[in-house]
Each structure stands twice: as structure tokens, then as C-alpha cells.
Design a protein around this motif. Structure first.
Motif, PDB file in Angstrom:
ATOM      1  N   GLU A 138      -8.703  69.268  25.951  1.00 29.21           N
ATOM      2  CA  GLU A 138     -10.138  68.986  25.871  1.00 29.21           C
ATOM      3  C   GLU A 138     -10.836  69.273  27.203  1.00 29.21           C
ATOM      4  O   GLU A 138     -11.953  69.792  27.218  1.00 29.21           O
ATOM      5  CB  GLU A 138     -10.370  67.538  25.445  1.00 29.21           C
ATOM      6  N   VAL A 177     -13.879  71.952  27.416  1.00 33.78           N
ATOM      7  CA  VAL A 177     -15.219  71.559  27.849  1.00 33.78           C
ATOM      8  C   VAL A 177     -15.628  72.328  29.100  1.00 33.78           C
ATOM      9  O   VAL A 177     -16.772  72.794  29.211  1.00 33.78           O
ATOM     10  CB  VAL A 177     -15.286  70.037  28.068  1.00 33.78           C
ATOM     11  N   LEU A 179     -17.632  65.302  27.722  1.00 33.96           N
ATOM     12  CA  LEU A 179     -16.362  64.593  27.921  1.00 33.96           C
ATOM     13  C   LEU A 179     -16.554  63.522  28.973  1.00 33.96           C
ATOM     14  O   LEU A 179     -16.974  63.812  30.099  1.00 33.96           O
ATOM     15  CB  LEU A 179     -15.264  65.574  28.354  1.00 33.96           C
ATOM     16  N   THR A 194     -15.601  63.819  23.497  1.00 35.28           N
ATOM     17  CA  THR A 194     -14.321  63.195  23.831  1.00 35.28           C
ATOM     18  C   THR A 194     -14.535  62.114  24.879  1.00 35.28           C
ATOM     19  O   THR A 194     -15.257  62.326  25.862  1.00 35.28           O
ATOM     20  CB  THR A 194     -13.338  64.244  24.396  1.00 35.28           C
ATOM     21  N   CYS A 195     -13.887  60.976  24.665  1.00 33.60           N
ATOM     22  CA  CYS A 195     -13.912  59.886  25.636  1.00 33.60           C
ATOM     23  C   CYS A 195     -12.471  59.471  25.922  1.00 33.60           C
ATOM     24  O   CYS A 195     -11.740  59.093  25.010  1.00 33.60           O
ATOM     25  CB  CYS A 195     -14.704  58.689  25.108  1.00 33.60           C
TER      26      CYS A 195
END
Length: 957
Positions: free
Chosen positions: A165, A169, A521, A548-549
Motif C-alpha cells: 500500500e 500510494v 494512507l 488505508t489506515c
């Protein structure tokens, strides 16, 4: 050679028993979740291990504990380790307690740390939110963040998700889409400059507006800690006539300051407390209470200055005109600095010569609520013939619009000449510097072999510049997709413009610029920004809109609750240097750097007590693997190992001799020690052996009344050391670090530097002028002239609280039971609303709603409310457009409003609200609440030696 005793067996901490099975059935019968029942039933058997017999029989050993979280006090704790489990705690008893060599005692939070480490809210293994999938867009199912279920995954799966991710990103959106949702000095923060950059948060944290141009005014900053290490030390406190505690409450903060202040009281010193409520510290010291409404302190101090001028005109002996002429600039026309661009001076402003408004006590009283006679009394008390110590915390500065408070505070002290003399003082008392200020008697060698490298400086090679969102607008800027920048870097470093104008590190600003940000993110780093950065309703929306976290956490915080990938971090108790135990690891040397913030005359020892629990990993180790997977060199972010930093920190300590002749090693280190600890540090002869230091848990300098190391601020030089450990002057008291070398009551640099941002319609003055703050007292009125009250008539502020340090320590049942989560309010305001003690009330405004129990007090000023901050939110989203926080977080009540001139201040205390009695469903006591992560976690996934929130209930039987 292991630091931990391996002669003991590796027995499991707790074993299942018929009693535990029966207890589980009982809990399930009343509707408690399986996971909570399992954890609780195991905890009920905790006394089988934690009995006193384990200690009295010598079954284990006492080991010094790192009390590591965000109170910055670093007190002495000892843990008794039996079979790899901490079964008891104690504090310092290694020496007889004395004034000259005091025990380093821990507070109630530190003594309860087992309840945090062995807690049902600990993150046990990597987890993924059930409905989240990588790639962004609809795959994220962001609408379910905060309420989705969780599934266990492996470390390889978790790190693959994270790095894939990050790469996506960076590739699709660039660094402005990667958000470091945590402190910029946390270990994980050093990762981003190496892998591609990120957007950070910069703010004044604890310091509020006191960090506003501190050194330019002529005061001192220790790093980014403003006005620190300049107050008198504990041996000079009894020499004062009056000690003024401005917004201080060390009794609640549990600092060692209380011992020093009580000693001064016994010597006959009078105490004065300034603030909106008569707090526990003021009560304990018998202080005279000077009432000042929240955020109106500059007006109060201007009224004091007017009265000092009036009283001096009438009878003299109030103002120290010699000090103002010799050590200050800008109070009168005759003492203006060379770079002044106007003819205005402080005296003329106070008398109303420029705006037609004399700053009389009557003028001030209407704003600050202080009785006129109290303003006059304070002005007389502040006069030059009294020995006064003006000591402040930063609470009064954590308001929007408090930019001029520090300059006004300094000016009152200067008018009385209360600098550089025994019995006098003007500075901050804060955490490790509270009650015993001055230069450090135990300091770090300048030899780089001992150097400690923290996250602020650890990454010298960055692939892109890191950007910083300033202050209170963190969440609102992320939601809007842009932020206002007045400084390229952190608030204490500035933009880099015009630095040659000053001989210090005063930050400089540039014209305000709009900067893009695109939060795709969010990377959380043990900082819990959802509970510590205000504007929680906006935070919820931002977290749910992201792709996304990722959250690195020890416990299941609210920020972790809104993540997609959870990476469990080992607590600072946990480490392993023995291959027979499994994977080698060592805890981060000092977490957020608190190891360097110990008392000036004491150093506390610590080392790992237990091996990492569950599948938790040390934070830097996690980040090193992420860096490697991203294709970069982790040594760029972390050039020293945690172990080397830990050992070098202690071995590099040097103690200043009482005759000021030299610095000498604190610890002895031999060739045998190098062999024992697999190290290669230079041998040295010190004052205590390394093993003795670890056994006792601390080193404390023995002092005396006539010790030459004792300190008076603004008089003595601060002493440091050169590369050969020789004594050297590192900060002479005079000249000051301002343009003029004096205390700048008129500061042209301050005005020019700030006004070029263009943020405010009306330029700030070079002196401490009054302006109406945003979210201040005036906004509680719909019409100021007629005093018609507005929709939200109460001013709420957010004091620190006995049971926690920000949101740290808050999940420990002993302190939860001892201290509920109240909202304190004025008794008359409560009666007007039909509210009694213990009633559930709703605190609300246009931004959000939250519930707490009411505690009316006669000792609160009318119109004021105190909401102790840091609780874990419990969000009731029955109506998604009208969320109610049943946990009671004050962050529901704030928004992204920024201060008048200083973007980097948060203004935690600038809340305008109302309160009403709540007749809905009763609140659940937090100490009775199941672990937050219990839902969706099966009982069989709970390792045998976990204990839930009630881990030590059995001890009370």
C-alpha cells in the motif's frame, strides 16, 4: 550474557483450572463476551502467582522498570519478576529518604503499570479489518472503520499489506498522500524521510503559545521547551517571600515539585495561585486564589501593570526602574531598542496613549473576572521590595489568542526586578524541571560513542522534504485537502528565513501559503491522535475516507480501532537478549526521548523485565523491516541499535563535582563489564558500578544547602562540558539570546516575523498588546455591550488528571476506580440547570456531544468548566449524523479553529459549550467495561498469561 535471570523456569504465568472454568461459565451467564470472560477468569486466579510469598521467599528478583509514558517525570519503579512475570511493584527504597538525597518515588500511575502491560486491551498479534482490501476506493469499505470486525493475520501478511500500500500510494499520489498520524519524534516517524516522505503534524504540544518567539524575547528554551531551566532550584525556594503558581497543578500532575513546594511552605513562604479554579495544589499549600477566567490572562496582567505604575507614582518602591533600564528594552521611550520601527512603548500602551484605553483594573476585571481589589493586591505583591518567584506551567498558554501571554508575564516580573537574585524568579516549572530547576548536575558526555540519536535527527538522507500541518487544523486540513503553512518545518525550527538575524534558534516565518494534502494512507505511531488532537468528529470522517489506515500500538486505542492493519508493538518493559528465549530484540531506548528528561540531579535505571508478550515486536524493528521491503537502507533511519543507545546513554553520564572543577563518570565500567554485556565501550572509573546502578534503580547526587551547584535563574551561568569532559560555560545568563541581548518588553523581531505571515487583519504589536482571542470569553456573549449570553455560554478547558498522562495509563482498573471521568462545573451554573453531583450530563456545542458525570464545585469560577482530558471514546452512532461519545472525550467539542497569529498552537482549552442533564441510558463505568478488542476475538486466541483490566483485583482480598 542475558540481562535477565535464566535460572528460573519458563512456566506459564497462569494455568487453566476447574475454578477458572466455573468462573467463565458464570460470566457468560450474565452476558459477558467469551474473550472477556476468559481473561477475567484467568485474572481471578492471579493471586496464585502474585502472592506475597513469591516475594518473601526470594523466588524472583527486583528489576528497575522504565516508567516510559507521557508525563516526562521518569520516576523510579521496581518490578519483581518471577518466572518471567512481574508479580509485584515497588518504588525507590534503595536509600534513606532525605532532603539532600531524596528517594525517587513513583506516583500512583507508575505503581499500577502492571495493569497496563497485562491488560485485555493489549494488541496481541497482527490483525486486519475484516472488510478492508488493498487498492483504495470501494475496496477499503472505509464506512466500516471503527465498527468492523477483525481477523488475525501473520506478520508476513501484515507487512506485505503495509509495504504494498505504501508503494501504491507513493506511485499514484506522491508523498502528500502519506500522513504520519503520530508524533514527529516517535521512532516510527524517522522511517518516512528514507522511504519517500510524509506529511507530519507540528504543534506546540504541551507549551501552547508560550513557545511563541520565546528566545527572541530574551527568555531561554531547552530545545523546544520554552522558558525552562531558569527557575530557582529547591534550595532557593525557601528564600522567597511569595511563590506565585500561575496555572500550575503539580499535585494532580504528580511531579516531585510538591515536595519542594511543601518544604518552602514549612519555611514560611506564602503561596499565590492564579487560575479559574482553586485546585488541589493551591489547597494543599494554602495559597491565596487570584481568579482569572480561561484565556484572559493577558488582560489580567495588563491590569496589574497599570496598578504597578499607579502605585509607584503614588508612593514609589514598586517598580525596579534600574532593572528596566539596564536589563530590558522597550518599557519606556528612553529604553527603546535600536531596531524599533515605532515610537510606541509599553508604558504608553498601558496608560492608553495609543488606543485611548487605559488598561485599568476596571478594564481588566470586565474581561478576566478578577476582582479589582485582587488586581491591586497582586500589583503591590509584585513590587520590587518583595522576594517573589513567578512560576508558571503552560496551561494558561494552551488557549487560542494567548500569543502575548509570555511577554506580559515576563514584563510583570521585570517591572519588579525579579530576575537573577536569590529568593526571586520568573520561569516555567514543568515535569522533570518542576520544583528543582537549573542546569543539569548529571549530563551526557559529548563523546559521540555515547550519543543518543532520536527520531528528530535520525534520518539524514531524505528522498523528499517532509511537510508539516500546523497546530489545531490537523484534522480539518486533512478533510479539506489543504493547509495553511507559515513555516517549512516544525514550529521550533521555522522556515529558515532570516536566521542570521538572531544568535539563537528562534523560528522564523514566511508569508502564509496554501499547501496541498491528500490523505490516502494514514500511518499511526503509538500517538493516538484521535484522542489527542481535537476535532474528533472530523477525525472520524478523515479516517473513514482514506484508502488505508495502519496502526502501530501497544493497546487498542481509539486510533487503532479506526485502522485497517494493526501491528502490535512491545511495551517498554519487554525485550529479549537471550536466543534461548526466541527472537532477539531490545526495547526502543527512550520511546519519545523521555530518557533525556530526567531530574537534573538523578538518573533512573531501567532494563527489560519480561520477554515480548504474544506476537508483539519492537517498534523500530517493525519499521526497519518496512524500510527493507521498500528497497531502502534502514540504517539511514536508525543508525544505532537500541541496545547500543541504551548502554551508551548510561555509560555516557557525567556528574558535576560539587566544587565545579570537573565532570566525572557516573558509572564504573571495566573490561569484565564489556565481556559480560557484549559491548566495546571505554573503561572508566565512576561513582557507582553498573550492576549496582541496575540493582538500586537510580543514581542520585547528594547535595547540601551550600552546594555551589545550586542554582538561581538569570544569575549563574549554565555549565556544560567540552569533548574532554572539562567544565565550560554553555549559556551565560547575560547577554540574553535576543537581538538586544536583553529582555525585550518591546520586540521588533517578534512583530516583524509574525506579521509577515499575513494571517491576521490587525498586526500584532512589538509589545504585549491585548486583542480579542478566538473562542474566548467574549464569544460567550451574543452582545458584549449588553452582556446578552450566546448559545454556548460556558468556557471549558481540559486539565491534566491524576489517573492518566494524556491518554496513557487510562486503562488501569485501580486508577479507573479511584478517579472517575467527571466534568467539573461551578455549583451555581449546575443548580441553574437542575444538575446535582453524580448526574449524567451532556456537554455539547455545534461540533459534537459527549456524556460524563457532573461534579459541581464552589471552587470553580462561574461560567467555567473543567473536563479532564484523555479518555477513550465510546461512540454511540445510532444516528450517524449525531454521534454521542459515551466515553466522554473532550475532543468531540473542538474544531480546527486556529489562533490569531500563531498557527502552531492547539488551543486545547478554548472550548465554548453548554451542559444539560441527560436522562437516557445510564453510563457504564469504564472499570466495568469489557476490553475494547474483545468483540470478534475468540477466547481460545487469548494466551494463558494475559490478564484483563482486572489483573490484580485478587490482591485486594
Amino acid at each position: 550474557m542475558s540481562m535477565l535471570d535464566k535460572s528460573m523456569g519458563r512456566r506459564s504465568f497462569l494455568r487453566a483450572s476447574a475454578g477458572a472454568v466455573a468462573a467463565m461459565a458464570a460470566y457468560e451467564a450474565v452476558g459477558v463476551s467469551k474473550a472477556y470472560a476468559a481473561a477475567q477468569s484467568e485474572a481471578d486466579g492471579y493471586d496464585k502467582v502474585a502472592s506475597d510469598a513469591q516475594v518473601t521467599s526470594g523466588a524472583g528478583q527486583w528489576v528497575p522498570i522504565h516508567c516510559h509514558q507521557n508525563c516526562n517525570q521518569m520516576c523510579n519503579n521496581m518490578g519483581y519478576v518471577v518466572d518471567g512475570v512481574v508479580v509485584r511493584q515497588k518504588t525507590d527504597d534503595s536509600r534513606e529518604d532525605s532532603w539532600d538525597c531524596p528517594q525517587q518515588r513513583s506516583c500512583l500511575r507508575g505503581r499500577s503499570l502492571r495493569q497496563q502491560v497485562y491488560n485485555g486491551d493489549r494488541l496481541k498479534y497482527p490483525m486486519k479489518r475484516k472488510h478492508w482490501q488493498p487498492g483504495g476506493g470501494e475496496n477499503a469499505h472505509g464506512e466500516l472503520r471503527g465498527r468492523d470486525e477483525w481477523e488475525r493475520i501473520s506478520w508476513d501478511e501484515a507487512l506485505t499489506y503495509v509495504t504494498d500500500e505504501l508503494k501504491r500510494v507513493y506511485r499514484e499520489y506522491g508523498q502528500n498522500a502519506v500522513i504520519c498520524n503520530g508524533w514527529r519524534w516517535a521512532p516510527a516517524s524517522a522511517m518516512f524521510p528514507v522511504i519517500g516522505g510524509a506529511v507530519y503534524n507540528t504543534e506546540t504540544e504541551s507549551f501552547g503559545c508560550w513557545a511563541f518567539q520565546t528566545e527572541a524575547l530574551g527568555m531561554y528554551s531547552w530545545g523546544d521547551h520554552p522558558d525552562l531551566m531558569m527557575a530557582p532550584d529547591k534550595y532557593d525556594l525557601p528564600n522567597a517571600d511569595n511563590i506565585i503558581l500561575y496555572g500550575c497543578n503539580p499535585g494532580w500532575a504528580q511531579h516531585t515539585a510538591m515536595q519542594s513546594l511543601e518544604h518552602a511552605k514549612e519555611a514560611g513562604v506564602n503561596f499565590v495561585y492564579v487560575g479559574p479554579s482553586y485546585n488541589i495544589t493551591a489547597s494543599a499549600l494554602g495559597a491565596r486564589w487570584i481568579r482569572v477566567r480561561p484565556g484572559t490572562d493577558t488582560a489580567f496582567l495588563l491590569g496589574v501593570m497599570y496598578e504597578m505604575l499607579r502605585l509607584d507614582d503614588e508612593r514609589g518602591n514598586i517598580i525596579d526602574w534600574d532593572f528596566l533600564a539596564e536589563r530590558c528594552v522597550g518599557f519606556t521611550a528612553e529604553t527603546m531598542p535600536e531596531d524599533a520601527s515605532t515610537d510606541e512603548n509599553m508604558r504608553g500602551y498601558i496608560l492608553g496613549e495609543y488606543d485611548g484605553v487605559p488598561k485599568t483594573p476596571e478594564w481588566a476585571s470586565e474581561i478576566c473576572g478578577t476582582p479589582v481589589e485582587d488586581i491591586t493586591w497582586y500589583a503591590e505583591m509584585a513590587g520590587k521590595d518583595n522576594k517573589d518567584m513567578f512560576l508558571h506551567s503552560y496551561a494558561a498558554s494552551r488557549y487560542l489568542g494567548a500569543e502575548n501571554l509570555s511577554q506580559a508575564f515576563m514584563t510583570v516580573s521585570a517591572m519588579g526586578g525579579h530576575f537573577g537574585k536569590s529568593g526571586h524568579g520568573s520561569a516555567a516549572i514543568y515535569t522533570w524541571d518542576a520544583g528543582d530547576s537549573g542546569y543539569r548536575m548529571v549530563s551526557q558526555s559529548s563523546n559521540p560513542i555515547y550519543g543518543y540519536i532520536d527520531a528528530l535527527v535520525a534520518a539524514p538522507k531524505a528522498t523528499g522534504p517532509n511537510r508539516c500541518i500546523e497546530g489545531n487544523s490537523w484534522w480539518s486540513s486533512l478533510e479539506k485537502g489543504e493547509y495553511i503553512s507559515t513555516s517549512e518545518g516544525p514550529y521550533d525550527l521555522g522556515s529558515g528565513d532570516d536566521k542570521t538575524k538572531l544568535r539563537n534558534n528562534t523560528p522564523t516565518y514566511h508569508e502564509a501559503r496554501r499547501m496541498p494534502v491528500n490523505p490516502r494512507l494514514l500511518f499511526q505511531t503509538c500517538s493516538n491522535f484521535m484522542q489527542t488532537r481535537g476535532d474528533l468528529p472530523t477525525a472520524i470522517r478523515v479516517m473513514r475516507q482514506a484508502d488505508t489506515c495502519i496502526s502501530l500500538e501497544i493497546k487498542f486505542s481509539l486510533t487503532a480501532q479506526f485502522a485497517d492493519i494493526l501491528l502490535p508493538v512491545a511495551a517498554h518493559w519487554e525485550g529479549n537478549d537471550d536466543e534461548s528465549w526466541g527472537e532477539l530484540c531490545w526495547p526502543s531506548a527512550f520511546g519519545d526521548g523521555n530518557g533525556q528528561k530526567q531530574r537534573k540531579d538523578a538518573i533512573l535505571a531501567w532494563k527489560p523485565l519480561i520477554k515480548p508478550m504474544y506476537e508483539a515486536r519492537e517498534e523500530k524493528r517493525i519499521c526497519r523491516e518496512i524500510i527493507e521491503r521498500m528497497g531502502y537502507d534502514p540504517d539511514e533511519a536508525y543508525p544505532k541499535t537500541n541496545y547500543d543507545q541504551w548502554l551508551g546513554y548510561f555509560l555516557g553520564k557525567r556528574v558535576l563535582r560539587d566544587d565545579l572543577s570537573a565532570w566525572e563518570p557516573m558509572l564504573t565500567w571495566t573490561a569484565a563489564d564489556n565481556a559480560k554485556y557484549h559491548a566495546d565501550f571505554p573503561e572508566q572509573q565512576g561513582l557507582m558500578g553498573f550492576d549496582e546502578f541496575m540493582e538500586k534503580g537510580s543514581f542520585v547526587v547528594r547535595r547540601s544547602e551550600g552546594d555551589r551547584r545550586n542554582y538561581v535563574g538569570y544569575r549563574d551561568d549554565k555549565l556544560g562540558m567540552d569533548e574532554d569532559d572539562n567544565v565550560t560555560v554553555i549559556d551565560p545568563a547575560w547577554p540574553r539570546p535576543s537581538q538586544s541581548g536583553k529582555l525585550e518588553i518591546y520586540c521588533q523581531f517578534k512583530a516583524d516575523n509574525v506579521n509577515k505571515t499575513g494571517l491576521a487583519d490587525e498586526p500584532i504589536k512589538p509589545y504585549a498588546n491585548y486583542f480579542v482571542p478566538r473562542r474566548g470569553y467574549q464569544e460567550t456573549f451574543a452582545n458584549w455591550d449588553t452582556k446578552e449570553k450566546a448559545k454556548y455560554p460556558l468556557q471549558a478547558y481540559t486539565p491534566h488528571y491524576m489517573r492518566r498522562a494524556h491518554s496513557c495509563y487510562d486503562n488501569m482498573p485501580w486508577t479507573q476506580e479511584a478517579f472517575r471521568n467527571p466534568v467539573f462545573m461551578n455549583a451555581a451554573d449546575a443548580a441553574e440547570r437542575g444538575i446535582k453531583a453524580g448526574d449524567t450530563v451532556m456537554c455539547f456545542n455545534d461540533f459534537g456531544k459527549m456524556l460524563r458525570h457532573a461534579q459541581p464545585l464552589e471552587s470553580m469560577m462561574p461560567g467555567t468548566v473543567a473536563i479532564p482530558h484523555g479518555v477513550h471514546s465510546v461512540l454511540d452512532e445510532t444516528n450517524p449524523d449525531d454521534i454521542i461519545d459515551r466515553g466522554g472525550s473532550e475532543q468531540m467539542l473542538s474544531d480546527g479553529t486556529q489562533s490569531n497569529y500563531f498557527n502552531q498552537v492547539d488551543g486545547y482549552n478554548s472550548l465554548l459549550i453548554d451542559i444539560k442533564k441527560y436522562d437516557g441510558e445510564a453510563l457504564e463505568e469504564d472499570y466495568e467495561r469489557a476490553p475494547f478488542l474483545a468483540a470478534g476475538v475468540d477466547a481460545e486466541d487469548t494466551p494463558a498469561y494475559v490478564a484483563d483490566k482486572s489483573v490484580v483485583y485478587a490482591e485486594r482480598r
